[in-house]
Design an enzyme around this catalytic site. Structure first.
Site, PDB file in Angstrom:
ATOM      1  N   GLU A 138     -54.929  21.654 -11.025  1.00  0.00           N
ATOM      2  CA  GLU A 138     -55.370  21.363 -12.408  1.00  0.00           C
ATOM      3  C   GLU A 138     -54.261  20.692 -13.223  1.00  0.00           C
ATOM      4  O   GLU A 138     -54.137  20.900 -14.423  1.00  0.00           O
ATOM      5  CB  GLU A 138     -55.837  22.644 -13.126  1.00  0.00           C
ATOM      6  N   GLY A 139     -53.467  19.868 -12.563  1.00  0.00           N
ATOM      7  CA  GLY A 139     -52.324  19.229 -13.199  1.00  0.00           C
ATOM      8  C   GLY A 139     -51.091  20.089 -12.997  1.00  0.00           C
ATOM      9  O   GLY A 139     -51.028  21.216 -13.495  1.00  0.00           O
TER      10      GLY A 139
END
Length: 585
Positions: free
Chosen positions: A437-438
């Site tokens: 998610e980053g």
């Protein structure tokens, strides 16, 4: 996590005392029917499901893992039945809007549910974790006919969605992706390309899976400006299989029960969400909530680690302690929690875990206000603060979750390194949350470069909020010194922002060198803020053990944790002046 006990008392403290959320819900037309009793009922039922249904599957799911054969994925024993129980209880509908078949309850309660799920069984919870973000994305960007077709199925739990971003050459830099979308004359697009690291890309929990896929249109601009978002179902509306194939699953360090898939789209039929070449804007409607939920993974791991370490330290006896409570029974060996080094570890675990709960629930509460407040200024201010704090929550919580698991394992000594105790699985499972998610490095860049340096003053509003809280607490004599020290740190952080701006004029890399230290600095101050507010909430209530413990934890934070802010401040100052050498083979 078979022995996990949901921290319901602390959750109630945050929701009812610290946030005073029921009073806020009462003034929001969309949430007026939600009160403290209903919230408590939701928390109790969530705790019962998490500890009674999915926690017992955690260890076996880790050892068994997922199985892949002939393009199909079988999840560990018990996972499909647990998902059906999740659906039957109505949990997928918790925070969805009533017009879509949802219960219309606050995101705050959904966040508490997710914390419990991740604490009990991270791998199982991965299948459900993206569902609400995908729901919001479709609700905002899908055409009406597509919403009618798929939103009720997501809300009911009939369909589980997945997010397909990464490719072999395109990880953090999604602008490098090559998956193509060819428009059809009559209906939709044909999607062709390969995706990796698709969590839940194939499984046996639901018949249909809804893939949200980033791809390029013909003649799309290069880079991230040429990306569009498409919804691609595993089964088409007529029931036939779409041209989506699972080519394999990853064999990972942790979350073995979560199927991390390589997917191949061979001219699969899909439909666009949002506008052409605006896929990232649509995707971020899902990513922002996903990043808050990944933060809850870090909190869940921290809570699981804290509980494991405390229970072991209360039972394990080694050596005579230098000192002990006056009423302690004198024996040949004392429980290890009597020893100062272990008390430090346990107190730090408690302080950070409970501090993250206050901070994370506050962000979720502001997310509710940004959607449901009838006052436009309140919606706007809460939206700005949640956008600012989301990358911090994702990065700080997941890093702290991993560090907490490592510190808790140390409490167990050699036993912690063995599968006899669940802490070694907690350590392995927690590590991934810092990456997906980053990555946390991407989160730090997003916070400093986009939200602070290029932002619209939300950091100044946040620092003013923090200083106002410090001013209130400073009126209490025994807390005046830590409150003043905290307020001084907030002013120094704001001053550092101007130094970073000036450094960037001559050195474009300067903000990137200090972004990680800046995020950790702000994280310390954000935990400081929530503990100051806890002081104000709990002061004068020493006859209540829970409130007394809050004041004890707050004192520990300001004595031993707030000084870390000065270290991160120094790292920012040094990073602006000292360049990094380039490495060669």
């Amino acid at each position: 996590m078979e022995h996990y006990q949901a921290p319901l008392d602390d959750m109630r403290y945050v929701i009812a005392d610290w946030l005073d959320a029921p009073a806020t819900w009462a003034r929001l037309p969309a949430l007026q029917e939600v009160d403290a009793d209903l919230a408590d009922q939701v928390l109790k039922e969530a705790a019962r499901f998490a500890s009674g249904v999915i926690a017992p599957l955690n260890a076996n799911g880790d050892r068994q893992g997922c199985r892949f054969a002939d393009g199909k994925v079988s999840t560990p024993d018990g996972f499909p039945a647990a998902y059906q129980a999740f659906v039957d209880a109505g949990w997928p509908a918790l925070a969805a809007h009533a017009e879509d078949g949802g219960q219309g309850l606050p995101q705050l309660l959904n966040t508490a549910l997710l914390e419990m799920l991740y604490a009990c069984n991270h791998a199982w919870s991965m299948y459900t974790g993206i569902a609400h973000g995908a729901y919001e994305c479709l609700r905002l960007y899908a055409p009406q006919w597509l919403r009618e077709r798929y939103l009720p199925a997501i809300v009911s739990g009939e369909i589980l969605p997945t997010m397909c971003l990464s490719e072999a050459q395109a990880g953090s830099d999604v602008g490098l992706l090559r998956t193509r979308a060819e428009p059809l004359e009559d209906d939709g697009y044909l999607i062709s390309g390969s995706k990796i690291f698709a969590s839940g890309g194939e499984h046996d929990l639901t018949h249909n899976i809804l893939h949200l896929v980033l791809a390029r249109l013909p003649n799309a601009p290069a880079g991230s400006r040429g990306i569009s978002l498409f919804v691609v179902p595993k089964h088409l509306p007529d029931g036939s299989l779409n041209a989506v194939h699972c080519d394999g699953i990853e064999h990972k360090m942790g979350i073995h029960g979560s199927a991390t898939c390589a997917l191949r789209f061979d001219g699969a039929h899909g439909w666009m969400l949002g506008e052409p070449n605006q896929g990232l804007a649509a995707m971020f409607a899902m990513m922002n909530s996903a990043r808050l939920y990944v933060g809850m993974q870090g909190l869940g791991h921290a809570e699981a680690a804290w509980q494991s370490a405390l229970n072991y330290a209360l039972d394990r006896r080694q050596m005579r302690a230098v000192s002990r409570p006056a009423d302690a029974v004198v024996q040949e060996a004392d429980p290890i929690h009597f020893h100062p080094a272990l008390r430090h570890t346990l107190l730090e675990l408690r302080v950070h875990t409970q501090g993250m709960r206050m901070l994370g629930y506050w962000v979720a509460h502001m997310l509710d206000l940004s959607h449901y407040s009838p006052e436009a200024p309140e919606r706007e201010s809460c939206s700005a603060l949640t956008q600012l704090l989301t990358p911090l929550v994702k990065a700080h919580f997941t890093e702290r979750g991993f560090l907490s698991a490592s510190a808790a394992l140390q409490v167990f000594g050699g036993y912690g390194y063995c599968q006899e105790y669940p802490i070694e699985q907690t350590l392995r499972d927690s590590r991934i949350a810092m990456i997906y998610e980053g990555t946390n490095e991407i989160q730090a860049n997003d916070l400093l470069l986009r939200k602070v340096l290029r932002g619209k003053g939300s950091l100044s509003a946040l620092m003013k909020l923090y200083r106002d809280e410090a001013a209130l607490v400073a009126n209490t004599a025994q807390w005046s010194e830590p409150a003043r020290a905290f307020a001084q740190q907030t002013s120094r952080l704001e001053g550092a922002v101007e130094e970073i701006r000036e450094a960037e004029l001559d050195d474009a890399e300067a903000p990137y060198r200090v972004a990680g230290s800046f995020l950790r600095w702000l994280a310390v101050l954000s935990e400081g803020y929530v503990w100051l507010r806890a002081v104000r909430v709990s002061d004068g209530k020493l006859d209540n053990p829970l409130h007394a413990a809050k004041l004890e934890s707050a004192r520990y934070f300001f004595d031993f944790c707030l000084p870390n802010a000065s270290h991160h401040e120094d790292q920012v100052s040094i990073g602006l002046k000292a360049t990094l050498p380039f490495l060669t083979a």
